[in-house]
Design a protein around this motif. Structure first.
Motif, PDB file in Angstrom:
ATOM      1  N   LEU A  59       0.849  -1.192   0.047  1.00 17.28           N
ATOM      2  CA  LEU A  59      -0.046  -0.025  -0.078  1.00 17.28           C
ATOM      3  C   LEU A  59       0.884   1.119   0.225  1.00 17.28           C
ATOM      4  CD1 LEU A  59      -2.867   1.406   0.334  1.00 17.28           C
ATOM      5  CD2 LEU A  59      -2.660   1.034   2.678  1.00 17.28           C
ATOM      6  N   VAL A  60       2.106   1.174   0.821  1.00 17.86           N
ATOM      7  CA  VAL A  60       2.649   2.360   0.760  1.00 17.86           C
ATOM      8  C   VAL A  60       3.815   2.424  -0.341  1.00 17.86           C
ATOM      9  CG1 VAL A  60       4.651   3.348   2.407  1.00 17.86           C
ATOM     10  CG2 VAL A  60       2.775   2.539   3.399  1.00 17.86           C
ATOM     11  N   PHE A  61       4.326   1.245  -0.548  1.00  9.98           N
ATOM     12  CA  PHE A  61       5.338   1.274  -1.708  1.00  9.98           C
ATOM     13  C   PHE A  61       4.888   1.388  -2.962  1.00  9.98           C
ATOM     14  CE2 PHE A  61       8.212  -1.028  -4.458  1.00  9.98           C
ATOM     15  CZ  PHE A  61       9.341  -0.285  -4.348  1.00  9.98           C
ATOM     16  N   GLY A  62       3.804   0.642  -3.023  1.00 10.42           N
ATOM     17  CA  GLY A  62       2.820   0.657  -4.329  1.00 10.42           C
ATOM     18  C   GLY A  62       2.466   2.164  -4.820  1.00 10.42           C
ATOM     19  N   LEU A  63       2.036   2.898  -3.977  1.00 12.33           N
ATOM     20  CA  LEU A  63       1.296   4.249  -4.007  1.00 12.33           C
ATOM     21  C   LEU A  63       2.716   4.936  -4.429  1.00 12.33           C
ATOM     22  CD1 LEU A  63      -0.724   6.414  -4.112  1.00 12.33           C
ATOM     23  CD2 LEU A  63      -0.392   6.542  -1.461  1.00 12.33           C
ATOM     24  N   ALA A  64       3.757   5.145  -3.519  1.00  6.31           N
ATOM     25  CA  ALA A  64       5.079   5.933  -3.958  1.00  6.31           C
ATOM     26  C   ALA A  64       5.504   5.407  -5.579  1.00  6.31           C
ATOM     27  CB  ALA A  64       6.103   5.193  -2.717  1.00  6.31           C
ATOM     28  N   LEU A  65       5.474   4.032  -5.570  1.00 10.54           N
ATOM     29  CA  LEU A  65       6.022   3.667  -7.138  1.00 10.54           C
ATOM     30  C   LEU A  65       5.040   4.261  -8.170  1.00 10.54           C
ATOM     31  CD1 LEU A  65       7.861   2.108  -8.874  1.00 10.54           C
ATOM     32  CD2 LEU A  65       6.578   0.137  -8.270  1.00 10.54           C
ATOM     33  N   ALA A  66       3.808   4.117  -7.984  1.00 14.52           N
ATOM     34  CA  ALA A  66       2.711   4.603  -8.957  1.00 14.52           C
ATOM     35  C   ALA A  66       3.132   6.404  -9.086  1.00 14.52           C
ATOM     36  CB  ALA A  66       1.352   4.560  -8.545  1.00 14.52           C
ATOM     37  N   TRP A  67       3.194   6.972  -7.839  1.00 12.44           N
ATOM     38  CA  TRP A  67       3.627   8.411  -7.877  1.00 12.44           C
ATOM     39  C   TRP A  67       4.745   8.613  -8.547  1.00 12.44           C
ATOM     40  CZ3 TRP A  67       0.552  12.509  -5.698  1.00 12.44           C
ATOM     41  CH2 TRP A  67       1.153  13.668  -5.646  1.00 12.44           C
ATOM     42  N   VAL A  68       5.890   8.147  -8.655  1.00  9.52           N
ATOM     43  CA  VAL A  68       7.053   8.403  -9.220  1.00  9.52           C
ATOM     44  C   VAL A  68       7.013   8.184 -10.830  1.00  9.52           C
ATOM     45  CG1 VAL A  68       9.353   7.545  -9.384  1.00  9.52           C
ATOM     46  CG2 VAL A  68       8.586   8.004  -7.381  1.00  9.52           C
ATOM     47  N   LEU A  69       6.157   6.996 -10.923  1.00  9.16           N
ATOM     48  CA  LEU A  69       5.985   6.862 -12.498  1.00  9.16           C
ATOM     49  C   LEU A  69       5.187   7.633 -13.353  1.00  9.16           C
ATOM     50  CD1 LEU A  69       5.359   2.881 -12.175  1.00  9.16           C
ATOM     51  CD2 LEU A  69       7.453   3.986 -13.186  1.00  9.16           C
ATOM     52  N   VAL A  70       4.304   8.297 -12.558  1.00 11.60           N
ATOM     53  CA  VAL A  70       3.382   9.494 -13.248  1.00 11.60           C
ATOM     54  C   VAL A  70       3.963  10.525 -13.157  1.00 11.60           C
ATOM     55  CG1 VAL A  70       1.038  10.380 -13.068  1.00 11.60           C
ATOM     56  CG2 VAL A  70       1.126   7.772 -12.786  1.00 11.60           C
ATOM     57  N   ARG A  71       4.368  11.046 -12.065  1.00 15.14           N
ATOM     58  CA  ARG A  71       4.753  12.432 -11.766  1.00 15.14           C
ATOM     59  C   ARG A  71       6.279  12.776 -12.277  1.00 15.14           C
ATOM     60  NH1 ARG A  71       1.072  15.587  -8.966  1.00 15.14           N
ATOM     61  NH2 ARG A  71      -1.036  14.410  -9.022  1.00 15.14           N
ATOM     62  N   TYR A  72       7.235  11.910 -12.325  1.00 20.19           N
ATOM     63  CA  TYR A  72       8.448  12.100 -12.665  1.00 20.19           C
ATOM     64  C   TYR A  72       8.969  11.395 -14.059  1.00 20.19           C
ATOM     65  CZ  TYR A  72       8.772  13.664  -7.623  1.00 20.19           C
ATOM     66  OH  TYR A  72       8.565  14.239  -6.591  1.00 20.19           O
ATOM     67  N   ASP A  73       9.776  12.195 -14.593  1.00 20.76           N
ATOM     68  CA  ASP A  73      10.363  11.644 -15.769  1.00 20.76           C
ATOM     69  C   ASP A  73      11.784  11.337 -15.519  1.00 20.76           C
ATOM     70  OD1 ASP A  73      10.651  10.515 -18.435  1.00 20.76           O
ATOM     71  OD2 ASP A  73      10.740  12.767 -19.359  1.00 20.76           O
ATOM     72  N   PHE A  74      12.443  10.282 -15.766  1.00 15.67           N
ATOM     73  CA  PHE A  74      13.905   9.878 -15.585  1.00 15.67           C
ATOM     74  C   PHE A  74      14.375   8.736 -16.309  1.00 15.67           C
ATOM     75  CE2 PHE A  74      10.840   7.380 -12.556  1.00 15.67           C
ATOM     76  CZ  PHE A  74      11.222   6.212 -12.659  1.00 15.67           C
ATOM     77  N   PRO A  75      15.545   8.541 -16.663  1.00 14.22           N
ATOM     78  CA  PRO A  75      16.136   7.470 -17.436  1.00 14.22           C
ATOM     79  C   PRO A  75      15.782   6.190 -16.856  1.00 14.22           C
ATOM     80  CG  PRO A  75      18.071   9.006 -17.019  1.00 14.22           C
ATOM     81  CD  PRO A  75      16.668   9.284 -16.096  1.00 14.22           C
ATOM     82  N   GLY A  76      15.255   5.071 -17.825  1.00 12.20           N
ATOM     83  CA  GLY A  76      14.798   3.889 -17.427  1.00 12.20           C
ATOM     84  C   GLY A  76      13.300   4.020 -16.917  1.00 12.20           C
TER      85      GLY A  76
END
Length: 261
Positions: A59-76
């Motif tokens: 619940l914590v890690f999945g939300l954080a991972l989804a947030w990073v994938l949607v809100r940030y653009d990074f290599p890889g």
């Protein structure tokens, strides 16, 4: 509609009905004796606690991972996004073997954890790791589309009023994500309850310590005690129905609260 109903009846309803009928073939006293035996109760405790811990982590890690994938653009980023679906494509037995190798005392991560006295393989921690690995995509893939569709003007309005990032997340974003979080959490918990292949290789399968309910039902099948296997499985089936009913109720309340807001 006819094809759909026929498919649901054959694939879903028929196996469940067969399970219920087989369990009902036992007398009430025999049924209670099987499902309340010390070994069965211990398996329920191990399964539910491990599934709850794995779901809380996701619940914590999945939300954080989804947030990073949607809100940030990074290599890889695309590679990370594709790897989220790896537990769906990877056979669970292969996942269990791989996790056992990685978290063994001579494995990549297990060696480091052993220095701190933490043992993962053949312990309840190993069960949690396996369940968390196989159920993570449910939360990420449920929350990710909602994050992508959020109206940025809501956050901009809150920022213009002087709200902090934490206040914006708590008061604006989180209420909108709550229905999706509940759906993803329930799916992840249900998947963890029924996980078998990934767990049996890393758990050690010791009765009263690391034996999950699905394995106990499988053991009864290997002993040709089909009624006992059905009785044990019916307990998990009932737990799944209760969990889904509670989740649907909470989702309905969350949607009504969001609509009022």
């Amino acid at each position: 509609m006819g094809i759909t109903l026929c498919y649901v009846a054959v694939v879903v309803a028929l196996p469940i009905a067969a399970l219920v009928v087989k369990a009902a073939s036992l007398g009430l006293a025999d049924y209670w004796s099987i499902v309340s035996s010390p070994r069965a109760v211990a398996s329920y405790r191990v399964t539910v606690l491990a599934a709850a811990a794995a779901t809380a982590f996701n619940l914590v890690f999945g939300l954080a991972l989804a947030w990073v994938l949607v809100r940030y653009d990074f290599p890889g980023r695309r590679l990370v996004d594709a790897m989220v679906d790896l537990p769906f494509a990877l056979p669970t037995a292969v996942a269990g073997i791989a996790l056992t190798a990685v978290f063994a005392t001579n494995g990549w991560f297990g060696r480091l954890l052993a220095e701190f006295g933490i043992k993962v393989v053949y312990t309840p921690i190993g069960i949690m790791v396996a369940m968390a690995f196989t159920s993570l995509p449910f939360i990420v893939r449920t929350v990710q589309p909602v994050l992508e569709d959020l109206d940025p003007s809501l956050e901009e309005a809150a920022q213009s009023l002087g709200s902090s990032d934490l206040r914006i997340f708590r008061s604006v974003i989180l209420p909108l994500l709550t229905p999706a979080l509940l759906a993803g959490t329930s799916l992840a918990f249900a998947r963890s309850l029924g996980e078998f292949g990934a767990v049996i290789f890393i758990a050690g399968n010791q009765p009263f310590e690391t034996e999950i309910t699905a394995l106990l039902a499988f053991i009864r099948l290997e002993e040709y005690d089909y009624a006992a296997a059905a009785a044990i499985a019916s307990v998990m089936l009932l737990a799944a129905f209760v969990m889904l009913a509670i989740t649907n109720y909470l989702q309905a309340r969350a949607l009504r609260y969001t609509a009022r807001s």
